[in-house]
Design an enzyme around this catalytic site. Sequence first.
Site, PDB file in Angstrom:
ATOM      1  N   HIS A 262       0.835  -1.205   0.000  1.00  0.00           N
ATOM      2  CA  HIS A 262       0.000   0.000   0.000  1.00  0.00           C
ATOM      3  C   HIS A 262       0.874   1.260   0.000  1.00  0.00           C
ATOM      4  CE1 HIS A 262      -3.716   2.288   1.148  1.00  0.00           C
ATOM      5  NE2 HIS A 262      -2.807   3.108   1.664  1.00  0.00           N
ATOM      6  N   GLU A 263       1.797   1.321   0.945  1.00  0.00           N
ATOM      7  CA  GLU A 263       2.628   2.523   1.050  1.00  0.00           C
ATOM      8  C   GLU A 263       3.579   2.642  -0.146  1.00  0.00           C
ATOM      9  OE1 GLU A 263       1.525   4.551   3.092  1.00  0.00           O
ATOM     10  OE2 GLU A 263       0.370   3.178   4.356  1.00  0.00           O
ATOM     11  N   HIS A 266       1.754   4.460  -2.831  1.00  0.00           N
ATOM     12  CA  HIS A 266       1.839   5.917  -2.621  1.00  0.00           C
ATOM     13  C   HIS A 266       3.216   6.419  -3.082  1.00  0.00           C
ATOM     14  CE1 HIS A 266      -1.862   6.828  -0.444  1.00  0.00           C
ATOM     15  NE2 HIS A 266      -1.638   5.910   0.465  1.00  0.00           N
ATOM     16  N   GLU A 301      -4.589   7.965  -2.914  1.00  0.00           N
ATOM     17  CA  GLU A 301      -5.083   6.684  -2.421  1.00  0.00           C
ATOM     18  C   GLU A 301      -5.381   5.736  -3.588  1.00  0.00           C
ATOM     19  OE1 GLU A 301      -4.792   6.370   0.720  1.00  0.00           O
ATOM     20  OE2 GLU A 301      -5.775   4.462   1.080  1.00  0.00           O
TER      21      GLU A 301
END
Length: 513
Positions: A262-263, A266, A301
Amino acid sequence: MSYANLMERIGQVNDLLNTQSILNWDARTMMPEGGHETRAKQLATLSVLTRDLLVSAETRRLVDAAEKEVESLDADDVRKVMVAQVREAFDYHEAIPAELTRRRVELGSIGHAVWAKARAENDFAQFVPLLEETVSLNRELAEVRGYEEHPYDALMYRFEPGETVSSLQPLFARLREGLLPLIKAIAQKEQPRADFLERTYPADRQHRLGLMMARTIGYDLERGRLDTTLHPFEVSFTRNDVRITTRFYENYLPASLFGALHEAGHALYEQGVDPAYTRTPFATDLVGLYAVGGVSFGAHESQSRLWENHVGRSRAFWDLHFATARDIFPEQLADVSTEEFWRAVNRVRPGFIRVEADELTYDFHVMLRTEIEAALIDGSLKVKDLPEAWNATIKEYFGLDVPSDTLGVLQDVHWSSGQIGTFCNYTIGNVMAGQLFETASRQPAIADGLRSGNYRPLYGFMADNIYRHGRRYGRDELLVRSTGRKLDPEPYVAYLTAKYSEIYGLQGNGSCQ
Ligand code: ZN
């Protein structure tokens, strides 16, 4: 010359904001407990200096002069767009009275301790006065900012420009109509095996796996690193230093693994911003006062969710990479097949906690919060009635009785910082990810790459269409340029329907009546 001088001033604002980000990163990863008090003062000082530098008589003079200098350029000329963005931010901050800002900062500085105590003691009443003050300050802010229809629109502007209560209503209605039948149908089905996810997974080996998977999707470690934290986040100090964090539960593998993916999603966004935009308005959120290249919270996101879910939780991804996970955890995964692993990390279990929610139920937690915030701001819901409204909605969506406010209204940190208006971006991100992924994966090279483990074509699509532009175009403009239309929930609903119909063997590929 005025334009160049204005850009140098924005460069300085960007330097100050990046410095604050470094202090924040340190506070959340490395800093000993004792550093909190003085660190808070350092950050407060820097944020006052940043605002003063941006909203000063000298900056006004530079903006005025730069506007004249770029007057004759085309409307979409980079220089003209940059100057217009500085003007917009200048006007935004100038309109907010210093007194209001001071009260918000003060409230934010005491809020966390009040919230943490109320949450630990499961006592909403302790949090009520602070939340009432937060609502009232945000209401004042909305009035100062101005709005056309709903005061909440003015608050969302900072995080998701252009989104309004009335634009969210049909989006939320479509998600409820499309996803609730799936959740209800899944409740009748047998759950996949998942016991092995809770075996003992040593943290150092989790770190290795998380980092390998982040690199696999394109995270550049020459300009990045992975550290440990309590609440995972990504932060960039220009595109050349973009860091990610994750948390390690020794008895639950998915948290660190999907946290890292997830990160890293980003981070791909920030590492991919055009180098020419470094220290410019296109790499600085001058309204939110944050050094970031992503254009809105929702757009950001979309990239974390795309890489975490569409790629990282796909069958194809684990067909390719489960062997790596088993090399790192030979005992823990000895009796597990690829298929079992993939099903387990996609389990659907309606629950009380947003940050633990699966892909299918997550948006319901977001809709609940967004609608409650809007109702608090327009006065149709009183703070004291919040637990009742919250619990009734959880019952309506999931059929669950919320056992305590700690597992209900007190679970999120957001309101303790004085901020309202930040929740919708999670769902906007999911929807945007669905739309971008549908368009991208229609390209044969991208589809082949996803099957063979070559993520460069998908990365290239996102870099070309989204990352490199930084904050040059608005969210919907990026979507129209890359997919031909504005935000559209259909690809996302179709993706979830197909995926969960396969996992849970629902009839007719999603007709779950
Ligand atoms: Zn995120």
